[in-house]
Design a protein around this motif. Sequence first.
Motif, PDB file in Angstrom:
ATOM      1  N   UNK A 325     -65.260  40.506   3.398  1.00 16.51           N
ATOM      2  CA  UNK A 325     -64.179  40.773   4.138  1.00 16.51           C
ATOM      3  C   UNK A 325     -63.523  42.429   4.394  1.00 16.51           C
ATOM      4  N   UNK A 364     -57.642  35.438  11.897  1.00 14.97           N
ATOM      5  CA  UNK A 364     -56.475  34.788  11.308  1.00 14.97           C
ATOM      6  C   UNK A 364     -56.838  36.205  10.018  1.00 14.97           C
ATOM      7  N   UNK A 365     -57.515  36.675  10.293  1.00 17.23           N
ATOM      8  CA  UNK A 365     -57.982  38.045   9.517  1.00 17.23           C
ATOM      9  C   UNK A 365     -58.977  39.124  10.122  1.00 17.23           C
ATOM     10  N   UNK A 368     -61.649  37.575  10.738  1.00 16.34           N
ATOM     11  CA  UNK A 368     -62.448  36.314  12.484  1.00 16.34           C
ATOM     12  C   UNK A 368     -62.459  37.210  13.084  1.00 16.34           C
TER      13      UNK A 368
ATOM     14  N   UNK B  66     -59.581  24.616   7.454  1.00 17.76           N
ATOM     15  CA  UNK B  66     -59.594  25.059   6.218  1.00 17.76           C
ATOM     16  C   UNK B  66     -58.326  27.275   6.768  1.00 17.76           C
ATOM     17  N   UNK B  67     -57.717  27.601   6.608  1.00 17.13           N
ATOM     18  CA  UNK B  67     -57.583  29.121   5.922  1.00 17.13           C
ATOM     19  C   UNK B  67     -58.185  30.044   6.598  1.00 17.13           C
ATOM     20  N   UNK B  68     -58.621  30.850   6.856  1.00 24.20           N
ATOM     21  CA  UNK B  68     -59.334  32.059   6.415  1.00 24.20           C
ATOM     22  C   UNK B  68     -59.852  31.521   5.218  1.00 24.20           C
ATOM     23  N   UNK B  69     -61.194  31.896   4.721  1.00 29.58           N
ATOM     24  CA  UNK B  69     -62.015  32.283   3.388  1.00 29.58           C
ATOM     25  C   UNK B  69     -62.268  33.828   3.743  1.00 29.58           C
ATOM     26  N   UNK B  70     -61.464  34.059   2.623  1.00 22.96           N
ATOM     27  CA  UNK B  70     -61.326  35.874   2.384  1.00 22.96           C
ATOM     28  C   UNK B  70     -62.624  35.652   1.449  1.00 22.96           C
ATOM     29  N   UNK B 298     -68.381  29.616   9.175  1.00 20.68           N
ATOM     30  CA  UNK B 298     -67.204  29.234   8.645  1.00 20.68           C
ATOM     31  C   UNK B 298     -67.393  29.138   7.069  1.00 20.68           C
TER      32      UNK B 298
END
Lengths: 397, 397
Positions: A325, A364-365, A368, B66-70, B298
Amino acid sequence: MTSLLIRNARPMGAAPADILIRDGRIAAIGPDLQAEGVAEEQAGGRIAIPGLVDTHTHVDKGLIGYPWYVNEVGPRLIDKIDNERRVKRELGLDPHVQSMRHVLQCLGYGTTLVRTHVDIDTDQGLAALEGVVETRHALAGQVEIEIVAFPQSGLLRRPGTVELVDAAMSAGADLVGGLDPCGMDRDPKGHLDAIFAIAEKHGKGIDIHLHEGGEMGAFSMDLIFERIRAHDMRGKVAVSHAFCLGMPDWNASQALIDQCAELDVPILTTAPPSREVPALKRLHAAGVRFGAGVDGFRDTWGPYGNGDMLERAMLLGMRNNLRRDDEVAMALDVCTTGGARAMDRADHALVPGGRGDVVLAEGESLADAVVSHAPRALVVTAGRVVARNGASLTVAP
Amino acid sequence: MTSLLIRNARPMGAAPADILIRDGRIAAIGPDLQAEGVAEEQAGGRIAIPGLVDTHTHVDKGLIGYPWYVNEVGPRLIDKIDNERRVKRELGLDPHVQSMRHVLQCLGYGTTLVRTHVDIDTDQGLAALEGVVETRHALAGQVEIEIVAFPQSGLLRRPGTVELVDAAMSAGADLVGGLDPCGMDRDPKGHLDAIFAIAEKHGKGIDIHLHEGGEMGAFSMDLIFERIRAHDMRGKVAVSHAFCLGMPDWNASQALIDQCAELDVPILTTAPPSREVPALKRLHAAGVRFGAGVDGFRDTWGPYGNGDMLERAMLLGMRNNLRRDDEVAMALDVCTTGGARAMDRADHALVPGGRGDVVLAEGESLADAVVSHAPRALVVTAGRVVARNGASLTVAP
């Protein structure tokens, strides 16, 4: 220069905050800001990023609004150049109309600062420049357009072009352009001497297209460095593409990169997947200013691209194998604040005191937002709302 | 196996025509087709292409839902592999649920034929395989799923894995997988002997991940060729990625490509912009079967991708510098009919007698459809409507 309060955004993907723009500049970023009499926009928790910065495009000759161009062009650079001149003539392409369409499409994607190379040649003279200058006036306050006088068809091989580029510098161009001193004009000394002379005469900077790879590109870079020193033009000469900086010989390419740092030569890339390219982290490590651009799109050169600098950030990230990220954020920075810095704008950032250009992106980020590059909900230029839901408020002609 | 009449489509971007599917197969393509009692769909002049074919993905371990994976993962391959096993354990990832989400998202984009590599390791045993087999049953008639038993964490370095891959071949896997015989297991002979032995025992084919570049990749390819000859497995062994086929030494890489042609080794690419890759036209010229895939997305490996094989066709085109419309059509072919051929399906094409998988894409031309990759209006599998407006009709869990 307007004021605007953007409620409930996530600046650079961080925790929700409000963003207050006063008189075109970011005045404050924080929770529950108060500002009497200032218009408000609800960001709905979307990610806020700075205005996108396209440091390398061609706004004067895209075919937006025309039927799909079926590309049957030959493989050489000169095939593409000659074909384009012919098509422009046959269609009677209007550079003002086409540049309005191009820039407004990009504005819909959130690009608020653009450097465009505009064709100067003996076919159309300064017509393209005049059309883009008209567009720059028409869209003042919405998007900043910097113009490079670009000898797309060669400078020396078509006599009269040097004089036209010289004239362009008095007719609204901001920088002198150039193109492959060896490969195009077959006379690197003549080409570069002419460009630097025009730049010196007008006290302007330079932005040279350099597709030349490997040793030939390194030779052209060397000739450019010599002239930067001779004309005392540190920080005033940018190189677009610069594929030779991606040549595999580390020593050879590093010597070039080190000189780009020493002479403060910004490098502007379109991050093509099919070519050797300057590597993002390598230029960063050397302290070289680095911007990105969408290049031409919807034109006679090829089918790819749509003007979206978030898609370009994705391509830049993929080209440089940036997976974390924090690495994707580096790619986005090149397409925003870093690109602006490569264009000598130090204040293009989402911080108090920064220019009030804000884009609301979905995701979300931050990573993203780059990967998804869904239509932008809102684009703000110096506090003024200029686009919503992926489309500019000004309707293209 | 259903029948359907699609009205007013433009097959492969050509002039408008109707497409009649009878009992799951394309019966006719032409103007004003008549078919009593057959359901109709209006294509509205949209472009019809075959079902998209994803020859290389990982459906069992994406994080959709799932939430965004950092991503903060280290740079080595083993960092990514060890991290992924840990994340899967911590999240308690359900391979059936995740593969349903993955495959249905891809189906929304028009992918009707998939080859997926499914992790087999000593942490989760056959759980991922069982989950994907369940998904294959659940989505039968909508999308065809071919499963490779994939030793993602190595075959020899984690004792017990060989036995698990062997067991997987009796539990629903279609092909034996492998991974970087030198780089991963540090024992190319041991790794490849084990894979080929399992394949021979079960009478199945092989699909090996080979990220190894340059001379090391060439060495591994050579070991693979030896075993194809020894086990008489011409046409039964595919190589995924095969970066070594893009190594700059023309003689070295051409020798490998020629053997891929001679031994009928399909090459499956994800066309990464950051790596040397097998060149499309070069493989075509040599007569090597060639498919493409979206790889994982993802997930914990990196942020890029969404499962859209039209976007992948664009990336494949960009990576190979394919600019002409006829060249972009070649990239699309690799993502449809050509990819299917690499998976031994000769009948996956938009022609009478072909499998009745049809996707309606937006665009003025075939190249426009690839470059724009706007949401698909309609996806049809063997005559059955399975997705509309970018989303599968079956709702993901």
